[in-house]
Structure formats: structure tokens, C-alpha cells
Design an enzyme around this catalytic site. Structure first.
Site, PDB file in Angstrom:
ATOM      1  CD  GLU A  49      29.816  29.020  87.381  1.00  0.00           C
ATOM      2  OE1 GLU A  49      29.634  29.341  88.569  1.00  0.00           O
ATOM      3  OE2 GLU A  49      30.164  29.823  86.491  1.00  0.00           O
ATOM      4  CD  GLU A 125      23.076  43.379  56.161  1.00  0.00           C
ATOM      5  OE1 GLU A 125      22.473  42.301  56.138  1.00  0.00           O
ATOM      6  OE2 GLU A 125      22.596  44.432  56.604  1.00  0.00           O
ATOM      7  CE  LYS A 127      24.832  37.652  48.114  1.00  0.00           C
ATOM      8  NZ  LYS A 127      25.018  36.197  48.244  1.00  0.00           N
ATOM      9  CD  GLU A 185      22.627  33.437  53.979  1.00  0.00           C
ATOM     10  OE1 GLU A 185      21.574  34.089  53.899  1.00  0.00           O
ATOM     11  OE2 GLU A 185      23.168  32.916  52.998  1.00  0.00           O
ATOM     12  CB  CYS A 425      21.671   8.488  19.350  1.00  0.00           C
ATOM     13  SG  CYS A 425      21.481  10.044  18.433  1.00  0.00           S
TER      14      CYS A 425
END
EC number: 6.5.1.2
Length: 685
Positions: A49, A125, A127, A185, A425
Site C-alpha cells: 500500500e 544509551e 554508543k 549517529e 636510504c
């Protein structure tokens, strides 16, 4: 819109007025269904739909393009690909977070917080392991989006962000501020990452190593159609700038996240408020246990002081808030075989041993090399070629050998021998007394040092030669067109057409950029020389103190230590640099090639009315670039700091000044606005 008979609608002759009304209704309906699907997790129509509604809108927009609106769901994918990303200066710096790597670290952070503001609750929360993004809405419509960049300036990724279906092009409802900046994020879910690599595998293309790299690469596509095909997602985690200031925001971080969700922005369902320290540790352990089952990659959890007033009292340090911390998960470890050791030579001649490892998958990436740092580290580890070693991705980023497995050492294991001569070198390798690092003594005679030195010389913070990237520098040296920085100014457009993928137009542009780079500042020039331990700030202090290159060239260690923030070690490096004949030859050649800068007048006491004072800038300045304001304050003698303290003499508060202003008012620090700052500059010209 479900009641609309779509077939009849599309087949009927429709007046422009009716078409506009139907298109607006379809856009609103589809945007609402997007939010119900991605944010509320409660779709009210089937996918088929939704597709029928979208096809109807697409056909109407093709017939009546004059009525296409900016927030139409069809506008998520832009048209033409960009040539490059524009730069965006953040209205408010995007800071990073300090890290905690165990309970002791977090407990120390908790004590610092509670000592300052008393008991706190934390909003906890996951990460997310993605890319930090700033999204600006004006009058509810998505206006622009940017990467974090260096925290002050990011890249304009607006068209790419619009392709992320979980991000609303228009906020839901009407109760939102005139201007609201959403921070969060952008990431690639695990399932999308697997599908992306499966498609790449089928086409025999290079695979992405992890979801974070895939997300970052997808957001930095110049063609938004590619980004749209990558199935990125987004979670909001904070508010940035909000205008007007009088708008009523939630009094806690959690309440503000719920406000974001009510406006149609996706917020993680794993967020939880913890009132006790034990609850924080339980949350950490729970997320760590479920880490592999989550639909997205994470590398820890973030703990934020929940009360906004307490956040403001805690304030910020230079690069991070004092009220939040990233509680990182233990780095993942694996065992593998040390097959050999290579020695690399860097810009300053540092000879670094690099372990060649049997490839092993650890922390989300395949690791085949890891630095062994120096001879002391090799001795500390007691490591030999042929050993089985334990690899850790420190902070889930840098591969590191942390130990050997002695019981697995074969009889054929051999010692790691540091070279007496440079592997590039052939010059003698020296290790000065008291230093851990061994260095090639070849200077610019050494090709490896030449390449890195010239890359640094041309870099953005040095002489800023636009278009002089690493690959160009490597080709210039490989083709022996350039031996030292001064040789860059001998290049012509026709000479540079010898480089791979360098046509005459590109070569002409690069030649013009090289010519423009001749005009610089003494501070940039000193930084470009690549003197050990001399970064941007030190170069600026040296330039301001000595005012001329001639004075600096003959300065003694004692005179150098009189410069602000220059200690004995840095002073010795500077004095040693200017005592080397080959360095002086390079400098003289650069001056002869036309590199120059405006004279720096030694300031008189009257010209430095702010000498000895500490000033802080905060908020958005409308008439001044922040770096210009900082430079002018320094010219007047002020030290410009990044945070407010009891030692601050004055705070310049621009728009959206935030916590620094609150801290200054709390401490009784003098506060002025931008107009007063401009008046100060005008009075001291």
C-alpha cells in the site's frame, strides 16, 4: 489517503489546483507513514500500500513538477552528483567524549560529578559505531546536514542525509522551535552491511571491512543515489542549537530525547535512566551481554547526567563535556602468529618496527599489521619472530600486540634486530640518550622522510596547497621532480602533466595553488617546516614572540623557553633544527623561491591592553570569524582559553552561548557581547 481510489485518480483529467492538493496530501501521508514505520515501529499500512501511494505521487509530480515540495518523500535522492563537499561551520561545536575503560574509571568520573553537583541520575544509551551527524531544521523542514569533521567545521552532506529513510524531511506536528539542530549517529545496521558486502562479492568488488567504514563511505559519496542504495539508519542522541532560546525544552536529557521522538526523529529503544551507580553498571553489563544480538554495531555505552541544569553547572573542558562519558567495552582480543617485522621511516626520521601478522579477524576488522613502537617495547614484550601473540584492538580502533604466548614459542623463533642503517636510504640509524625512538640520520636525503616532510609541508594547516594530496607528492618524488619543499615552487603545469591522471587543466590549477601558497604567515611557515614537537599553537607562539625568522634562527634554548608554552625539550628541538646546515639551506631556498609573509610588528605595552588576561569565546559570532576574533584578542595580549574558570577575565558571548555563559555568570566573570568586542577592536586599531 487510503480512501483515495488511486487508479481513478491517475486516469482522470485533473486540474492543477486539485493536483496540488492531492500531492500535498500524499506527501504528508507518506511522511507520516515513514515515521510510523521507522520511529514508532507501528506501521498502519502494508508495504504494498505504501508503494502504491508513492507511485501515485511520483506520477503526479512528473505531470505537475511545479508543485513538488522540498519535504516530498520523492526528494530524498538528489539529481546531479556533487563535484566536492562544501564546508559547514557548526553553530555550536560538536564535542567528543572522554572515555572510561572500567568500573574504576567510571567511579572516578561519578565522584567528580557528584562532588560538583551532588546526587545525579544518568541517561544511559548504546554508543553506536557510526558517524556523528548534525541536522538543522528550520520551520520544521530539513535545511542542512553536516559531519562532525574536526568539531568546528564539517562537510555538507545534506543530500546524502535526505536519503536515510528514518530521518524526516519535515518534523511531525507543529510544536517545534523555529530552528532546531538535531545531533545523532548515522550507521549501517548489521543486516544492511552483510547485504552490501554480498552484492560486492557477487560483482567481485572490494568488500567493506566493517559497518562503520561502510557508513562513513556511504555518507561521503558525491552521488546521493549511491548513498540511497546503502540502507543507512540514524538515531538522534542530543539537541544542538535551538532558537528561540525561550522555547520550552525538557528539563532532563531523557525528556528532550522524547521531544525529538515526538517530532518524528528516531531514538534508540535501549535508552534507560539509572538513578544509582549499581544500576549504571548493570546497564553496562546487560548491553555488553547482548552486544552481538543487537541489530547494530556498538563499542560501549554513553552515560550522560540526566538533569540539564546539572549539565550546565558541570560545563565543558576543551574538547568534551564534564557531564558525559563513553564507557567503552573491553577491546576484543585474538591470538595469531608474528611472521616477521618490517621497519618504516616517518617524517621526522623515526624508525618504527611494524609486526607482520598472520591475518586475524578481531574487533570487526582483519588485522595483518601492528606497530611494535620501538626497541623498548620489543624488549618489554620479550617478543620474537615466530611467536604466537595476543592482538587487541585498543578502543576497538588501533591494533596492538599486548602479550606473547610463551608456551607456544617454537624452537625456530628468532630475535628482532633493529637495523643499524636506514632501510630506505642506508644512512646511519641513531638513538639519542634518553629517547625511546631510533631515527634515520639522513634527513631530506632519505626518500621516506622527504615524502612525509613534503606531505606535511603542503597540508591544510601548513602552506595549504590545494590539490597537493599524498599521492601527488609520492609521484613527484618517485619521478624525481621534487627533492625538497623548495622544489615545489619550481614546478610548472607542463611538468606536472607527467603525473598519472593529471591533465593540463588539473596541472594548471595545481600550479596556481602552489603560486598562491607563496603568501603565508610566519606561524604557518614554522609549522610547515616540521620541527619536532612544534604544532600549530607552538608555531604561533614562536612567531608572535620573535616576530621574525632571523631572530628565531639564532635564538638560544634559554631564549626559546621564555616563549609561552615552550619547555626545555621543545626549545632543544627548535635550537637543534636551526643548527643543522641542511635545514637552513631548505629555508633559504624557500625564501629565494618567493615564500613570504607580512611583517610582524613587535607590540608595544600600549598596544597590548589585555596582556595577562584570559578570555573565552562562546556561542555564534555573526560579524566575526571565531579564529579571527581569537587572533585579534591574542594580538591585544590576551590568552584565549577554551573553558571558563575562576581565572577567566572576560567571556565573549555570541548567540546560543549555552553552558559557558551560565558558568561565567555563576563565577561572576565579566561578560560582553559581539558588539562590545567589535568596539574593543576598533578602539585599539
Amino acid at each position: 489517503m487510503q480512501d483515495i481510489q488511486l487508479d481513478k485518480l491517475l486516469s482522470a483529467d485533473m486540474s492543477p489546483e486539485n493536483a496540488q492538493q492531492v500531492m500535498q496530501a500524499l506527501s504528508q501521508s507518506l511522511n507520516e507513514h515513514n515515521i510510523r514505520y521507522y520511529v514508532d515501529d507501528a506501521p498502519t499500512i502494508t508495504d504494498s500500500e505504501y508503494d502504491r501511494l508513492m507511485q501515485c505521487l511520483i506520477k503526479l509530480e512528473a505531470q505537475f513538477p511545479q508543485f513538488i515540495v522540498a519535504d516530498s518523500p520523492t526528494q530524498r535522492v538528489g539529481g546531479l552528483a556533487l563535484a566536492k563537499f562544501d564546508q559547514i561551520t557548526h553553530l555550536k561545536p560538536m564535542l567528543s567524549l572522554d572515555n572510561a575503560f572500567g568500573e574504576a574509571d567510571f567511579s572516578a568520573f561519578h565522584k567528580r560529578v557528584t562532588d560538583k553537583v551532588g546526587e545525579v541520575s544518568f541517561c544511559c544509551e548504546p554508543k553506536l559505531d557510526g558517524l556523528a551527524v548534525s541536522i538543522l531544521y528550520r520551520h520544521g523542514v530539513l535545511e542542512r546536514a553536516a559531519t562532525r569533521g574536526d568539531g568546528t567545521v564539517g562537510e555538507d552532506i545534506t543530500e546524502n542525509v535526505k536519503t536515510i529513510k528514518s530521518i524526516p524531511l519535515k518534523l511531525r506536528g507543529n510544536d517545534f522551535p523555529e530552528v532546531v539542530e538535531v545531533r545523532g549517529e548515522a550507521f549501517m545496521p548489521k543486516a544492511a552491511f552483510e547485504a552490501l558486502n554480498e552484492r560486492a562479492r557477487a560483482k567481485d568488488e572490494k568488500l567493506f571491512v566493517n559497518p562503520r567504514n561502510a557508513a562513513a563511505g556511504s555518507l561521503r559519496q558525491l552521488d546521493s543515489k549511491i548513498t540511497a542504495s546503502r540502507s543507512l539508519a540514524f538515531y538522534a542522541y542530543a539537541l544542538g542549537v535551538v532558537e528561540p532560546d525561550s522555547y520550552s525544552l525538557g528539563k532532563t536529557h531523557y525528556e528532550q530525547l522524547q521531544q525529538l521522538k515526538s517530532w518524528g526523529l528516531p531514538v534508540s529503544n535501549e535508552i534507560k535512566v539509572c538513578d544509582e551507580l549499581d544500576q549504571v553498571f548493570d546497564y553496562y553489563k546487560d548491553i555488553l551481554t547482548r552486544r552481538s544480538d543487537l541489530p547494530f554495531e556498538i563499542d560501549g555505552v554513553v552515560m550522560k547526567v540526566n538533569d540539564i541544569a546539572q549539565q550546565q553547572r558541570l560545563g565543558f573542558v576543551a574538547k568534551s563535556p564534564r557531564w558525559a562519558i563513553a564507557y567503552k567495552f573491553p577491546a576484543q582480543e585474538e591470538m595469531t602468529l608474528l611472521e616477521g617485522v618490517d621497519f618504516q621511516v616517518g617524517r621526522t626520521g623515526a624508525v618504527t618496527p611494524v609486526a607482520r601478522l598472520k591475518p586475524v579477524f578481531v574487533g570487526g576488522v582483519t588485522v595483518s599489521n601492528a606497530t611494535l613502537h620501538n626497541a623498548d617495547e620489543i624488549e618489554r614484550l620479550g617478543i620474537k619472530i615466530g611467536d604466537t601473540v595476543i592482538i587487541r584492538r585498543a578502543g576497538d580502533v588501533i591494533p596492538q600486540i599486548v602479550a606473547i604466548v610463551p608456551e607456544r614459542r617454537p624452537e625456530t623463533a628468532t630475535n628482532i634486530v633493529f637495523p643499524h642503517n636506514c632501510p630506505v636510504c642506508g644512512s646511519l640509524v641513531e638513538r639519542l640518550e634518553g629517547e625511546a625512538v631510533a631515527r634515520c640520520s639522513g634527513g631530506l636525503f632519505c626518500e621516506a622522510q622527504r615524502k612525509e616532510a613534503i606531505k606535511h609541508f603542503a597540508s591544510r594547516k601548513a602552506l595549504d596547497i590545494d590539490g597537493m594530496g599524498d599521492k601527488v607528492v609520492e609521484q613527484l618524488i618517485d619521478k624525481e621532480l621534487v627533492q625538497s619543499p623548495a622544489d615545489l615552487f619550481k614546478l610548472t603545469a607542463s611538468m606536472m602533466t607527467m603525473l598519472d591522471r593529471m591533465g593540463m587543466k588539473s596541472a594548471t590549477n595545481l600550479a596556481a595553488a602552489i603560486e598562491a601558497a607563496k603568501t603565508t604567515t610566519l606561524a604557518r611557515f614554522l609549522y610547515a617546516l616540521g620541527i619536532r614537537e612544534v604544532g600549530e599553537a607552538t608555531a604561533a607562539n614562536l612567531a608572535a614572540h620573535f616576530a621574525s625568522l632571523d631572530a628565531l634562527r639564532v635564538a638560544t634554548v634559554e631564549q626559546l623557553t621564555a616563549v609561552e608554552d615552550v619547555g626545555v625539550v621543545v626549545a632543544q628541538h627548535v635550537a637543534h633544527f636551526f643548527a643543522q646546515p641542511h635545514n637552513l639551506e631548505v629555508i633559504d631556498a624557500l625564501i629565494a623561491a618567493g615564500v613570504h609573509w607580512p611583517a610582524i610588528e613587535a607590540p608595544s605595552a600600549d598596544a597590548q591592553p589585555l596582556k595577562g588576561q584570559t578570555w573565552v569565546l562562546t556561542g555564534t559570532l555573526n560579524q566575526l570569524n571565531r579564529n579571527d576574533a581569537k587572533a585579534q584578542l591574542q594580538t591585544l595580549g590576551a590568552k584565549v582559553a577554551g573553558s571558563v574558570s575562576k581565572n577567566t577575565d572576560c567571556l565573549v558571548a555570541g548567540e546560543a552561548a549555552g553552558s559557558k555563559l551560565a558558568k561565567a555568570q555563576e563565577l561572576g566573570v565579566k561578560v560582553i557581547d559581539e558588539e562590545a568586542l567589535l568596539a574593543l577592536f576598533a578602539a585599539n586599531r
